[in-house]
Write an enzyme that holds these catalytic residues in place. Sequence first.
Site, PDB file in Angstrom:
ATOM      1  N   HIS A 236       1.440  -7.890  -9.073  1.00  0.00           N
ATOM      2  CA  HIS A 236       1.119  -6.655  -8.338  1.00  0.00           C
ATOM      3  C   HIS A 236       2.121  -6.435  -7.205  1.00  0.00           C
ATOM      4  O   HIS A 236       2.635  -5.325  -7.021  1.00  0.00           O
ATOM      5  CB  HIS A 236      -0.292  -6.743  -7.771  1.00  0.00           C
ATOM      6  CG  HIS A 236      -0.641  -5.622  -6.842  1.00  0.00           C
ATOM      7  ND1 HIS A 236      -1.193  -4.437  -7.288  1.00  0.00           N
ATOM      8  CD2 HIS A 236      -0.520  -5.496  -5.492  1.00  0.00           C
ATOM      9  CE1 HIS A 236      -1.395  -3.632  -6.259  1.00  0.00           C
ATOM     10  NE2 HIS A 236      -0.989  -4.257  -5.156  1.00  0.00           N
ATOM     11  N   GLU A 237       2.415  -7.486  -6.458  1.00  0.00           N
ATOM     12  CA  GLU A 237       3.383  -7.359  -5.368  1.00  0.00           C
ATOM     13  C   GLU A 237       4.784  -7.066  -5.912  1.00  0.00           C
ATOM     14  O   GLU A 237       5.546  -6.323  -5.286  1.00  0.00           O
ATOM     15  CB  GLU A 237       3.392  -8.636  -4.527  1.00  0.00           C
ATOM     16  CG  GLU A 237       2.057  -8.965  -3.863  1.00  0.00           C
ATOM     17  CD  GLU A 237       1.488  -7.801  -3.060  1.00  0.00           C
ATOM     18  OE1 GLU A 237       2.280  -6.997  -2.511  1.00  0.00           O
ATOM     19  OE2 GLU A 237       0.259  -7.673  -2.976  1.00  0.00           O
TER      20      GLU A 237
ATOM     21  N   HIS B  85       5.205  -3.451  -6.337  1.00  0.00           N
ATOM     22  CA  HIS B  85       5.650  -2.731  -5.136  1.00  0.00           C
ATOM     23  C   HIS B  85       7.167  -2.815  -4.973  1.00  0.00           C
ATOM     24  O   HIS B  85       7.818  -1.847  -4.572  1.00  0.00           O
ATOM     25  CB  HIS B  85       4.964  -3.306  -3.898  1.00  0.00           C
ATOM     26  CG  HIS B  85       3.516  -2.952  -3.784  1.00  0.00           C
ATOM     27  ND1 HIS B  85       3.065  -1.665  -3.912  1.00  0.00           N
ATOM     28  CD2 HIS B  85       2.419  -3.723  -3.543  1.00  0.00           C
ATOM     29  CE1 HIS B  85       1.739  -1.646  -3.753  1.00  0.00           C
ATOM     30  NE2 HIS B  85       1.330  -2.883  -3.540  1.00  0.00           N
TER      31      HIS B  85
ATOM     32  N   HIS C 188       9.814   0.271  -4.932  1.00  0.00           N
ATOM     33  CA  HIS C 188      10.843   0.444  -3.911  1.00  0.00           C
ATOM     34  C   HIS C 188      12.218   0.648  -4.551  1.00  0.00           C
ATOM     35  O   HIS C 188      12.995   1.513  -4.124  1.00  0.00           O
ATOM     36  CB  HIS C 188      10.862  -0.791  -3.011  1.00  0.00           C
ATOM     37  CG  HIS C 188      11.765  -0.668  -1.826  1.00  0.00           C
ATOM     38  ND1 HIS C 188      12.320  -1.757  -1.178  1.00  0.00           N
ATOM     39  CD2 HIS C 188      12.241   0.418  -1.157  1.00  0.00           C
ATOM     40  CE1 HIS C 188      13.068  -1.344  -0.172  1.00  0.00           C
ATOM     41  NE2 HIS C 188      13.048  -0.031  -0.134  1.00  0.00           N
TER      42      HIS C 188
END
Length: 230
Positions: free
Chosen positions: A99-100, A103, A107
Site C-alpha cells: 500500500h505504501e 503511494h 508520486h
Amino acid sequence: MFWWDPTYILVIIGAIISGIASSNVNSTFNAYRKVLNRQGLTAQQVAMMILHDAGIYDVSIERISGNLTDHYSPNEKVLRLSDTVYNSRSVAAIGVAAHECGHAIQHMVGYAPLKLRSVSVPVANIGSWLSWPLIILGLILGQTGLARVGVLLFTFVVIFQLITLPVEFDASQRAVNILGDSRILDADELKGASKVLKAAALTYVAALFSAILQLLRLVLIVNRSSSRRN
C-alpha cells in the site's frame, strides 16, 4: 455550559464510529499477521521488489518505531515501515508495505489527488490549529463573525479528509493489483491482504464522517449563538 452543549452527541457518534473502525483494522491486521506468505518474503523485501519493478530507485526504505505507523513521505522520498511490518513475513504486513509502495508509485506518475492532498496539507493544518480558538473566542466575545471564520477554517480539515479518500483507496487498489499480477502472494493470501487494506481504508471513511459531524456541530453552535443575539 459550552462544553456540555447537546450537540456534543455528534462528536460522540463520530468517536464511536472511529473507534469501531480502528478496532476493526487492528483486529483484522492481527488476524492476518499470523498468516505467513509461502515465499517467505519480508515486507521490506516486497517493498523493494515493487519499487524496483515500477522503475523507482530513488526511494529509500526505513524502519520506524510503532505499530502501523507506516507511511510514504513524498518530500523526502522515503518509505517508512513500522516495527510490526518491516521484517514481518505475514500477508498483513506485505499488504501494508505494498500500500505504501502504491503511494510512491502515485508520486512517480503524478497522481492528481496525491498532488492536491500534498498542497492542501498546510491549509488543513492551519484549519486544525486555529479553528477552535477562533470559534471559542468569537463565542465568548459575542463576535459571531470571528466564530464563523473558525468554522470556515475547520471546513478545510473536512475537505482534506475528503481528498484523502481517493488517494488511499487508489493506493490500496494498486497494491492488490501488483501483489496479484506479480504472484508475490497466492490467491488465498491476497484475500487476506485485501481484507487488511479494506479495513484500513474504512478508518479514513470514519475520519471523514467524524469531521463532517464535528463541522455540523460547529455550524449549529455558531448559528444558535447568532440567533440569540439577534
